[in-house]
Enzyme design. Structure first.
Site, PDB file in Angstrom:
ATOM      1  N   GLU A 103     -36.227 -15.426 -25.808  1.00 30.80           N
ATOM      2  CA  GLU A 103     -36.055 -16.843 -25.497  1.00 30.80           C
ATOM      3  C   GLU A 103     -34.620 -17.091 -25.024  1.00 30.80           C
ATOM      4  O   GLU A 103     -33.712 -17.332 -25.827  1.00 30.80           O
ATOM      5  CB  GLU A 103     -36.359 -17.681 -26.740  1.00 30.80           C
ATOM      6  CG  GLU A 103     -36.330 -19.176 -26.460  1.00 30.80           C
ATOM      7  CD  GLU A 103     -36.576 -20.006 -27.719  1.00 30.80           C
ATOM      8  OE1 GLU A 103     -37.322 -20.985 -27.646  1.00 30.80           O
ATOM      9  OE2 GLU A 103     -35.992 -19.682 -28.783  1.00 30.80           O
ATOM     10  N   TYR A 174     -32.539 -28.957 -25.329  1.00 24.63           N
ATOM     11  CA  TYR A 174     -31.501 -28.092 -24.782  1.00 24.63           C
ATOM     12  C   TYR A 174     -31.317 -28.341 -23.273  1.00 24.63           C
ATOM     13  O   TYR A 174     -32.027 -29.139 -22.674  1.00 24.63           O
ATOM     14  CB  TYR A 174     -31.811 -26.620 -25.103  1.00 24.63           C
ATOM     15  CG  TYR A 174     -31.747 -26.339 -26.595  1.00 24.63           C
ATOM     16  CD1 TYR A 174     -30.682 -26.814 -27.363  1.00 24.63           C
ATOM     17  CD2 TYR A 174     -32.750 -25.633 -27.253  1.00 24.63           C
ATOM     18  CE1 TYR A 174     -30.614 -26.579 -28.736  1.00 24.63           C
ATOM     19  CE2 TYR A 174     -32.682 -25.396 -28.625  1.00 24.63           C
ATOM     20  CZ  TYR A 174     -31.616 -25.866 -29.360  1.00 24.63           C
ATOM     21  OH  TYR A 174     -31.543 -25.641 -30.712  1.00 24.63           O
TER      22      TYR A 174
END
Ligand code: ADP
Ligand code: SF4
Length: 676
Positions: A103, A174
Site C-alpha cells: 500500500e 490521505y
C-alpha cells in the site's frame, strides 16, 4: 469436512497479470511495527499467508520523506535499503503461495513529518491535522510532477522487492483523496474544480504506476467511496459514482471502503455490525468489470458467500478478522469453521497503532508475537513435563491458560465458582453494543470442549483447603479482579471520603441499583468502555444519568480504539448530562461533590445512586492463603488476579503462562536493533 457450499470462496481470481489463489484478501492494516521492525512484520504477514489468505497486503508504505508518520509504525520505500528490507515481507508471503500487495502511501496534510521535518503538502494549503500547530503548503505544478515521480519510483522499488500488487491509495483522508474531495481541493487549475479535474491526479498515478511496474504487477486503487462528511465531501451516491465510472477499467483491482477517519472504516462492534459497509460500496461492481474487494469485519462464511452471491464483492477483504484468526481461510477450507476465532470488534488492535506500539489483539494472543517470541497461532510446543495443572477461575485468563496448557498435552482441571464460564466478559458483554465480546468466552469454551485432557468444574468455588486437597502438581490462580470502592482512579491517587455507603455502587453491583433511583451519577476515572456503556445502559432504562469524568472528553482512552467521538455523540444524543474535567471530592448526604480539575471550583450534584467506575483491584485472597500451603514453585497467579487490565492482557497472560510453563526461563524479548 469441507462444506461445498463455500467452494466459491476458494476460486482463483485474476488481478491484472496475477492470479490470486482464492477470494480471501487481507487488506492493508497497520501492525504498529513499520520500517523499524522488518523481521517482525515479515513473520506476521507470512503467518497470514500460511493461514490461507490468498492476498496479503502490507500496512501503509510511505513513498517519500515528505510523508512521514513517526512515531507511528509505517513502512517506507524511500531508497534501496528500504526495498531490501521489504523484500523480506514479500518473500514471507510468497513462501505460502499467496500474492503480496503493498500500500504505497502519501499522507499529505495528514502526515506527521516529525522525523523528516519536511514541510507538509496539500492540494490547496491546509491547516495540519489534529493538534500540530503547523500548516501544509499548497502544491504547485512542479510539486505535482515531483509527487508523481515519487509514486513511480516507489512502484519500481516495490516491483524489485517482489510485490505482486502495487497500490494507488486514495483513502483515509490521505493526499490523493485530498485531491479528490471538494472539502480539501480548492484549486482553480486542471487539478481542481470539476470531478474530471479532481480525478486527474489519481488517473495519472494509476498510469504512472502501471508504467513503472512494466506489466509485472497489478495496480490496485484503494478508494474511499464515502467520507461520511455529507455533501461537502465524497459520498457514495454523489461524487463517488462519477469517480468510479470515470476510472472504471483503469485499475486492475478496486479496494473500496468508507473514510475519512480510520474510525469510520474500522468501526468497532459497538457502532457497527458485520458487513456494515455494504450499502456504501455495493454500487462499485455495477460500474466496473475489475475485481472488487471490500471489508466489514467478516467472520461468518455464510455472510461472505452472501456478499459474493449477490454481486457485492469479488474478494472478501479483512483486516481485523485476519488479526483475530490468521488461519480463518484454512479453517473454512478444512471444514473447521466452528474453530474460527472470531474478531470481537473491540479495536484493541487499532489502539496499538494509535499508541505507536506493536499490534496486539484481544482474541489472538500471538498477534505481534510471531517473530518477537516465536509464537505461532496454531502450533504450540508439546508439554515439557507430565505435571497436572489446576486452573482456578474461568475468565479470559483462566480459559486461555487451560486451553493452551491442554493443547500442550497437560492434564488440566479448570474450576470456576459460578455456573457460567467467562468471568468479566459475562458482565461486559451485557453492556450496550458489546455483545460480541462474549466470543472471548465462547471460542475458548468450545475449543476446551474438544480436548479430553481438560476437565471443567463449574459451580466449584475453591477454598485454599479445596485446592490443597485437589492435589494438582501446579496451581494457577486466575480469580480475576473487582471494581474498587475507594475512589482511587486514573486521576485520584488517594482514597476519597465516601460517606453515603449504601447509595454507592460499583459496576459489579449494577444489578443492585434500585429501579426507583431517578438520578444516577456515574463517575468515570477509568476512561475506557465500561463507564460510558453503563451510562448508556442506565439512561436507556429510564434513569436520569449524569456522567462525570476528570478527563476533557467522555471515555478518553477510547480515542485509541477510534471510538471516542461515536461514544460521546451517543451519550449526548441520548440526553445523558455530561460534566467533564471534574474530579471527585466526596459523596455525602446524597450530594456527589466534584471540583474542576483546572480551577478547583466546586460542583455538587444531587443523586439517588452514585456509581464509581475508577479502577479494579485483584481478587487474590485465595492466592495469598495458598502461599503458605503449597510448596514453593507450584503456585502462580495470572491475569486480573495479578494486575487488572483490559481483556486482551488477561488472555495474553493466560497464553503466556501456558507457553512458558516448564520451559527454561526465556531470554529477553527479541528486538530489532539498528545495524551496528
Ligand atoms: P481474568 O480477566 O483475569 O480472567 P475474570 O474476573 O474475568 O478474570 O475471571 C475470574 C473468574 O474466576 C470469575 O469467573 C470468577 O467467578 C472465578 N473465581 C473467582 N474466585 C474463584 C474461586 N475461589 N474458585 C473458583 N472460581 C473463582
Ligand atoms: Fe478484533 Fe479486537 Fe482482535 Fe482487533 S483486537 S482483531 S477488533 S478482536
Amino acid at each position: 469436512m469441507f462444506n461445498p457450499r463455500y467452494a466459491r470462496l476458494f476460486e482463483t481470481v485474476k488481478i491484472g497479470p496475477k492470479t490470486a489463489p482464492n477470494r480471501f484478501y487481507q487488506t492493508p492494516h497497520a501492525s504498529g511495527m513499520g520500517w523499524r521492525a522488518p523481521k517482525a512484520s515479515a513473520a506476521l504477514r507470512g503467518i497470514k499467508a500460511e493461514g490461507g489468505w490468498g492476498v496479503v497486503a502490507t500496512e501503509y508504505c510511505s513513498i517519500h520523506p515528505s510523508s512521514d508518520d513517526f512515531p507511528f509504525g509505517y513502512l517506507s520505500l524511500w531508497d534501496e535499503d528500504d526495498a531490501r528490507a521489504l523484500s523480506r515481507i514479500a518473500d514471507a508471503i510468497h513462501a505460502h503461495g499467496s500474492l503480496a500487495a503493498i500500500e504505497l502511501w502519501h499522507g499529505g496534510f495528514h502526515a506527521n513529518n516529525r522525523l523528516t521535518r519536511e514541510p507538509l503538502l496539500s492540494p490547496s494549503g491546509q491547516r495540519a491535522h489534529f493538534i500540530q500547530p503547523m500548516s501544509a503548503r499548497a502544491m504547485d505544478k512542479e510539486d505535482i510532477a515531483e509527487f508523481r515521480r515519487w509514486q513511480s519510483e516507489a512502484a519500481v522499488r516495490a516491483r524489485r522487492a517482489g510485490f505482486d500488487i502495487v497500490y494507488v491509495y486514495a483513502g483515509h483522508d490521505y493526499l490523493p483523496l485530498q485531491f479528490l474531495s471538494r472539502r480539501t481541493n480548492r484549486r482553480s487549475d486542471e487539478y481542481g474544480g470539476n470531478i474530471e479535474n479532481r480525478t486527474r491526479l489519481i488517473r495519472e498515478m494509476i498510469e504512472d504506476t502501471r508504467e513503472a511496474v512494466k506489466g509485472d504487477c497489478a495496480v490496485a486503487l484503494r478508494l474511499a467511496v464515502d467520507e461520511l462528511h455529507g455533501p461537502s465531501g465524497i459520498t457514495h451516491d454523489g461524487d463517488a459514482q462519477d469517480i468510479v465510472a470515470t476510472l472504471a477499467e483503469l485499475p486492475d483491482l478496486w479496494d473500496v471502503n468508507v473514510a475519512g477517519a480510520l474510525g469510520n472504516d474500522s468501526k468497532s462492534a459497538r457502532f457497527s455490525d458485520e458487513g456494515f459497509q455494504e450499502s456504501y460500496v455495493a454500487f462499485v461492481k455495477k460500474l466496473t468489470t475489475k475485481p472488487v474487494v471490500g471489508v466489514g469485519r467478516f467472520t461468518s462464511p455464510d455472510m461472505m458467500m452472501s456478499q459474493l452471491r449477490r454481486g457485492v464483492l469479488d474478494f472478501i477483504g479483512a483486516a481485523r478478522p485476519s488479526i483475530a484468526d490468521p488461519f480463518l481461510p484454512l479453517k473454512i477450507r478444512e471444514g473447521r469453521e466452528d474453530e474460527v476465532r472470531e474478531c470481537i470488534g473491540c479495536n484493541i488492535c487499532r489502539a496499538a497503532n494509535n499508541e505507536a506500539v506493536p499490534i496486539r489483539c484481544t482474541q489472538n494472543p500471538t498477534m505481534g508475537e510471531e517473530w518477537r517470541r516465536g509464537w505461532h497461532p496454531e502450533i504450540i510446543a508439546p508439554k515439557a513435563s507430565d505435571k497436572s495443572v489446576l486452573v482456578v477461575g474461568g475468565g479470559p485468563a483462566g480459559l486461555e491458560c487451560a486451553l493452551a496448557l491442554g493443547r500442550r498435552g497437560h492434564q488440566v482441571s479448570l474450576a470456576e465458582g459460578s455456573r457460567e464460564l467467562g468471568g468479566r466478559v459475562l458482565f461486559e458483554a451485557r453492556l450496550p453494543g458489546l455483545a460480541s465480546w462474549i466470543r472471548v468466552r465462547d471460542w475458548r469454551q468450545h475449543m476446551i470442549g474438544k480436548l479430553a485432557n481438560i476437565a471443567v468444574y463449574r459451580e466449584s468455588a475453591m477454598t485454599a483447603d479445596d485446592v490443597v486437597d485437589f492435589g494438582a502438581d501446579h496451581v494457577v490462580i486466575a480469580t480475576g479482579g473487582s471494581w474498587r470502592r475507594d475512589g482511587i482512579g486514573g486521576v485520584s491517587e488517594e482514597p476519597i471520603v465516601l460517606a453515603d455507603d449504601e447509595m454507592i455502587l460499583t459496576p459489579d453491583e449494577v444489578d443492585r441499583l434500585p429501579k426507583a433511583a431517578t438520578s444516577v451519577v456515574i463517575y468515570d476515572d477509568d476512561h475506557y468502555a465500561v463507564g460510558s456503556a453503563l451510562a448508556e445502559m442506565l439512561q436507556a432504562k429510564g434513569h436520569k444519568v449524569t456522567y462525570v469524568t476528570p478527563a476533557p472528553v467522555v471515555s478518553s482512552w477510547t480515542q485509541m480504539t477510534d471510538e471516542q467521538g461515536f461514544i460521546q455523540a451517543r451519550l449526548m444524543t441520548m440526553g445523558v448530562s455530561l460534566i467533564l474535567s471534574h474530579r471527585l471530592v466526596g459523596c455525602v448526604g446524597g450530594q456527589a461533590q466534584f471540583a474542576c480539575v483546572h480551577t478547583g471550583r466546586p460542583k455538587d450534584v444531587a443523586c439517588d445512586a452514585f456509581m464509581l467506575v475508577t479502577g479494579r483491584v485483584p481478587k487474590d485472597t485465595l492466592y495469598q492463603e495458598l502461599l503458605s500451603h503449597l510448596p514453593a514453585g507450584t503456585l502462580s497467579r495470572i491475569g486480573d488476579c495479578l494486575a487488572p487490565s483490559h481483556i486482551a492482557d488477561a488472555v495474553f497472560a493466560g497464553h503466556r503462562f501456558a507457553r512458558e510453563f516448564g520451559e527454561p526461563k526465556s531470554a529477553a524479548l527479541r528486538r530489532e536493533r539498528p545495524e551496528p
